[in-house]
Design a protein around this motif. Structure first.
Motif, PDB file in Angstrom:
ATOM      1  N   GLU A  69     -10.742  -0.729   4.282  1.00  0.00           N
ATOM      2  CA  GLU A  69     -11.935   0.081   4.506  1.00  0.00           C
ATOM      3  C   GLU A  69     -11.563   1.534   4.764  1.00  0.00           C
ATOM      4  O   GLU A  69     -12.203   2.460   4.256  1.00  0.00           O
ATOM      5  N   LYS A  70     -10.501   1.728   5.515  1.00  0.00           N
ATOM      6  CA  LYS A  70     -10.037   3.082   5.837  1.00  0.00           C
ATOM      7  C   LYS A  70      -9.678   3.849   4.558  1.00  0.00           C
ATOM      8  O   LYS A  70     -10.084   4.999   4.375  1.00  0.00           O
ATOM      9  N   PHE A  71      -8.947   3.190   3.660  1.00  0.00           N
ATOM     10  CA  PHE A  71      -8.538   3.889   2.436  1.00  0.00           C
ATOM     11  C   PHE A  71      -9.719   4.078   1.479  1.00  0.00           C
ATOM     12  O   PHE A  71      -9.731   5.034   0.707  1.00  0.00           O
ATOM     13  N   SER A  72     -10.700   3.220   1.588  1.00  0.00           N
ATOM     14  CA  SER A  72     -11.924   3.432   0.815  1.00  0.00           C
ATOM     15  C   SER A  72     -12.609   4.711   1.299  1.00  0.00           C
ATOM     16  O   SER A  72     -12.998   5.573   0.509  1.00  0.00           O
ATOM     17  N   GLN A  73     -12.700   4.864   2.618  1.00  0.00           N
ATOM     18  CA  GLN A  73     -13.301   6.084   3.196  1.00  0.00           C
ATOM     19  C   GLN A  73     -12.482   7.320   2.844  1.00  0.00           C
ATOM     20  O   GLN A  73     -13.005   8.426   2.765  1.00  0.00           O
ATOM     21  N   LEU A  74     -11.187   7.123   2.620  1.00  0.00           N
ATOM     22  CA  LEU A  74     -10.307   8.253   2.308  1.00  0.00           C
ATOM     23  C   LEU A  74     -10.274   8.570   0.810  1.00  0.00           C
ATOM     24  O   LEU A  74      -9.427   9.318   0.347  1.00  0.00           O
ATOM     25  N   GLY A  75     -11.186   7.985   0.057  1.00  0.00           N
ATOM     26  CA  GLY A  75     -11.368   8.418  -1.326  1.00  0.00           C
ATOM     27  C   GLY A  75     -10.627   7.632  -2.385  1.00  0.00           C
ATOM     28  O   GLY A  75     -10.631   8.030  -3.549  1.00  0.00           O
ATOM     29  N   ALA A  76      -9.993   6.512  -2.019  1.00  0.00           N
ATOM     30  CA  ALA A  76      -9.286   5.725  -3.040  1.00  0.00           C
ATOM     31  C   ALA A  76     -10.285   5.226  -4.091  1.00  0.00           C
ATOM     32  O   ALA A  76     -11.413   4.855  -3.756  1.00  0.00           O
ATOM     33  N   ASP A  77      -9.868   5.254  -5.353  1.00  0.00           N
ATOM     34  CA  ASP A  77     -10.662   4.662  -6.429  1.00  0.00           C
ATOM     35  C   ASP A  77     -10.100   3.296  -6.803  1.00  0.00           C
ATOM     36  O   ASP A  77     -10.824   2.385  -7.152  1.00  0.00           O
ATOM     37  N   LEU A  99     -15.826  -3.386  -1.585  1.00  0.00           N
ATOM     38  CA  LEU A  99     -15.871  -1.955  -1.250  1.00  0.00           C
ATOM     39  C   LEU A  99     -16.174  -1.100  -2.490  1.00  0.00           C
ATOM     40  O   LEU A  99     -16.130   0.127  -2.435  1.00  0.00           O
ATOM     41  N   ASN A 100     -16.463  -1.780  -3.602  1.00  0.00           N
ATOM     42  CA  ASN A 100     -16.739  -1.105  -4.881  1.00  0.00           C
ATOM     43  C   ASN A 100     -15.556  -0.314  -5.412  1.00  0.00           C
ATOM     44  O   ASN A 100     -15.717   0.740  -6.033  1.00  0.00           O
ATOM     45  N   LEU A 101     -14.357  -0.827  -5.145  1.00  0.00           N
ATOM     46  CA  LEU A 101     -13.149  -0.195  -5.667  1.00  0.00           C
ATOM     47  C   LEU A 101     -12.524  -1.116  -6.713  1.00  0.00           C
ATOM     48  O   LEU A 101     -12.803  -2.319  -6.740  1.00  0.00           O
ATOM     49  N   LYS A 102     -11.664  -0.532  -7.543  1.00  0.00           N
ATOM     50  CA  LYS A 102     -10.891  -1.346  -8.476  1.00  0.00           C
ATOM     51  C   LYS A 102      -9.769  -2.019  -7.684  1.00  0.00           C
ATOM     52  O   LYS A 102      -9.126  -1.376  -6.839  1.00  0.00           O
ATOM     53  N   ALA A 103      -9.526  -3.292  -7.993  1.00  0.00           N
ATOM     54  CA  ALA A 103      -8.533  -4.060  -7.236  1.00  0.00           C
ATOM     55  C   ALA A 103      -7.257  -4.267  -8.048  1.00  0.00           C
ATOM     56  O   ALA A 103      -7.303  -4.749  -9.185  1.00  0.00           O
ATOM     57  N   GLY A 104      -6.135  -3.888  -7.450  1.00  0.00           N
ATOM     58  CA  GLY A 104      -4.854  -4.074  -8.102  1.00  0.00           C
ATOM     59  C   GLY A 104      -3.908  -4.904  -7.251  1.00  0.00           C
ATOM     60  O   GLY A 104      -4.026  -4.953  -6.021  1.00  0.00           O
ATOM     61  N   ASP A 124      -8.303  -5.882 -11.662  1.00  0.00           N
ATOM     62  CA  ASP A 124      -8.520  -4.716 -12.524  1.00  0.00           C
ATOM     63  C   ASP A 124      -7.195  -4.096 -12.939  1.00  0.00           C
ATOM     64  O   ASP A 124      -7.134  -3.351 -13.915  1.00  0.00           O
ATOM     65  N   LEU A 125      -6.150  -4.382 -12.171  1.00  0.00           N
ATOM     66  CA  LEU A 125      -4.854  -3.754 -12.445  1.00  0.00           C
ATOM     67  C   LEU A 125      -3.731  -4.621 -11.886  1.00  0.00           C
ATOM     68  O   LEU A 125      -3.889  -5.250 -10.839  1.00  0.00           O
ATOM     69  N   VAL A 126      -2.633  -4.684 -12.627  1.00  0.00           N
ATOM     70  CA  VAL A 126      -1.405  -5.276 -12.090  1.00  0.00           C
ATOM     71  C   VAL A 126      -0.324  -4.209 -12.178  1.00  0.00           C
ATOM     72  O   VAL A 126      -0.133  -3.579 -13.219  1.00  0.00           O
ATOM     73  N   CYS A 127       0.339  -3.999 -11.054  1.00  0.00           N
ATOM     74  CA  CYS A 127       1.413  -3.014 -11.002  1.00  0.00           C
ATOM     75  C   CYS A 127       2.750  -3.754 -10.988  1.00  0.00           C
ATOM     76  O   CYS A 127       3.033  -4.512 -10.057  1.00  0.00           O
ATOM     77  N   ILE A 128       3.535  -3.572 -12.035  1.00  0.00           N
ATOM     78  CA  ILE A 128       4.865  -4.192 -12.085  1.00  0.00           C
ATOM     79  C   ILE A 128       5.865  -3.193 -11.525  1.00  0.00           C
ATOM     80  O   ILE A 128       6.041  -2.101 -12.075  1.00  0.00           O
ATOM     81  N   MET A 129       6.482  -3.565 -10.430  1.00  0.00           N
ATOM     82  CA  MET A 129       7.506  -2.681  -9.836  1.00  0.00           C
ATOM     83  C   MET A 129       8.775  -2.770 -10.684  1.00  0.00           C
ATOM     84  O   MET A 129       9.340  -3.845 -10.864  1.00  0.00           O
ATOM     85  N   SER A 130       9.192  -1.620 -11.185  1.00  0.00           N
ATOM     86  CA  SER A 130      10.399  -1.577 -12.015  1.00  0.00           C
ATOM     87  C   SER A 130      11.592  -1.043 -11.238  1.00  0.00           C
ATOM     88  O   SER A 130      12.665  -0.800 -11.806  1.00  0.00           O
ATOM     89  N   VAL A 131      11.408  -0.895  -9.930  1.00  0.00           N
ATOM     90  CA  VAL A 131      12.507  -0.668  -8.971  1.00  0.00           C
ATOM     91  C   VAL A 131      12.106  -1.434  -7.709  1.00  0.00           C
ATOM     92  O   VAL A 131      10.962  -1.867  -7.585  1.00  0.00           O
ATOM     93  N   ASN A 132      13.028  -1.582  -6.763  1.00  0.00           N
ATOM     94  CA  ASN A 132      12.647  -2.172  -5.477  1.00  0.00           C
ATOM     95  C   ASN A 132      11.934  -1.107  -4.653  1.00  0.00           C
ATOM     96  O   ASN A 132      12.465  -0.013  -4.477  1.00  0.00           O
TER      97      ASN A 132
END
Ligand code: ZN
Length: 210
Positions: A69-77, A99-104, A124-132
């Motif tokens: 919720e905090k990061f939603s208030q801070l403008g995250a899309d 929260l009406n945000l895109k979920a990754g 909505d998104l998958v983030c593949i970490m290509s480093v640790n």
């Protein structure tokens, strides 16, 4: 933005505003889930006030549920949480959507793509970490190409509309191949900000992948 000059944050944000970059990718680290601390909510506020593009917030933190919720208030899309940090991932993803945000969801290098099978239709998104995760400037793990291909198949098999994002060590040598393997979004940090002309470097990357 982890690799930018925090002493000149506003001008770095302006550079990205005026560049060919599509999004701001913001790495939030808590020193618990990853062995480093990046920044907290005051810096997020600077992005909220100055950034004119999508804010893609990558929460490299344990217990992300407490901060959605905090990061939603801070403008995250877009809010991306780590698979490895969420024992109740389905619930966390639903909270982000409420929260009406895109979920990754991000997966570390050791986490198999197949672990996303039951959740891929909700993402909505998958983030593949290509480093640790934890530090900028690390070198790219080559097995990432296979993981991107595997994820592209998983997404297609489940008729998911999830975007594939690759995060860590992206540069002009691996960008094209990542797109060919099925990635849609590339996160470049050090390669951009440590280059002589970051705006030109973004344009170069953009021309490689488009
Ligand atoms: Zn990231």
């Amino acid at each position: 933005m982890l690799a930018c000059d925090f002493g000149n944050l506003k001008s770095e944000i302006d550079m990205v505003n005026n560049s060919k970059a599509d999004w701001f990718h913001i790495d939030v680290m808590d020193g618990v889930f990853v062995p480093n601390i990046s920044f907290g909510t005051p810096i997020m506020n600077v992005f909220k006030e100055n950034a004119k593009k999508t804010l893609d917030v990558h929460l490299m933190i344990s217990s992300p549920d407490d901060y959605l919720e905090k990061f939603s208030q801070l403008g995250a899309d877009i809010l991306t949480v780590h698979f490895e940090a969420c024992p109740h991932l389905h619930r966390t993803v639903q909270k982000i959507k409420d929260l009406n945000l895109k979920a990754g969801v991000a997966i570390n290098p050791h986490t198999p793509v197949s672990f996303l099978k039951s959740i891929i239709g909700d993402l909505d998104l998958v983030c593949i970490m290509s480093v640790n995760p934890g530090f900028g400037g690390q070198s790219f793990i080559k097995n990432t190409f296979n993981k991107v291909r595997e994820l592209r198949n998983l997404i297609n098999d489940h008729n998911s509309s999830a975007i594939i994002e690759v995060d860590g060590g992206v540069n002009s040598n691996n960008a094209k191949k990542l797109i060919e393997c099925g990635a849609n979004a590339l996160v470049a940090g050090s390669f951009v900000f440590k280059s002589k002309n970051p705006s030109n470097t973004i344009s170069e990357l953009s021309s490689i992948i488009n």
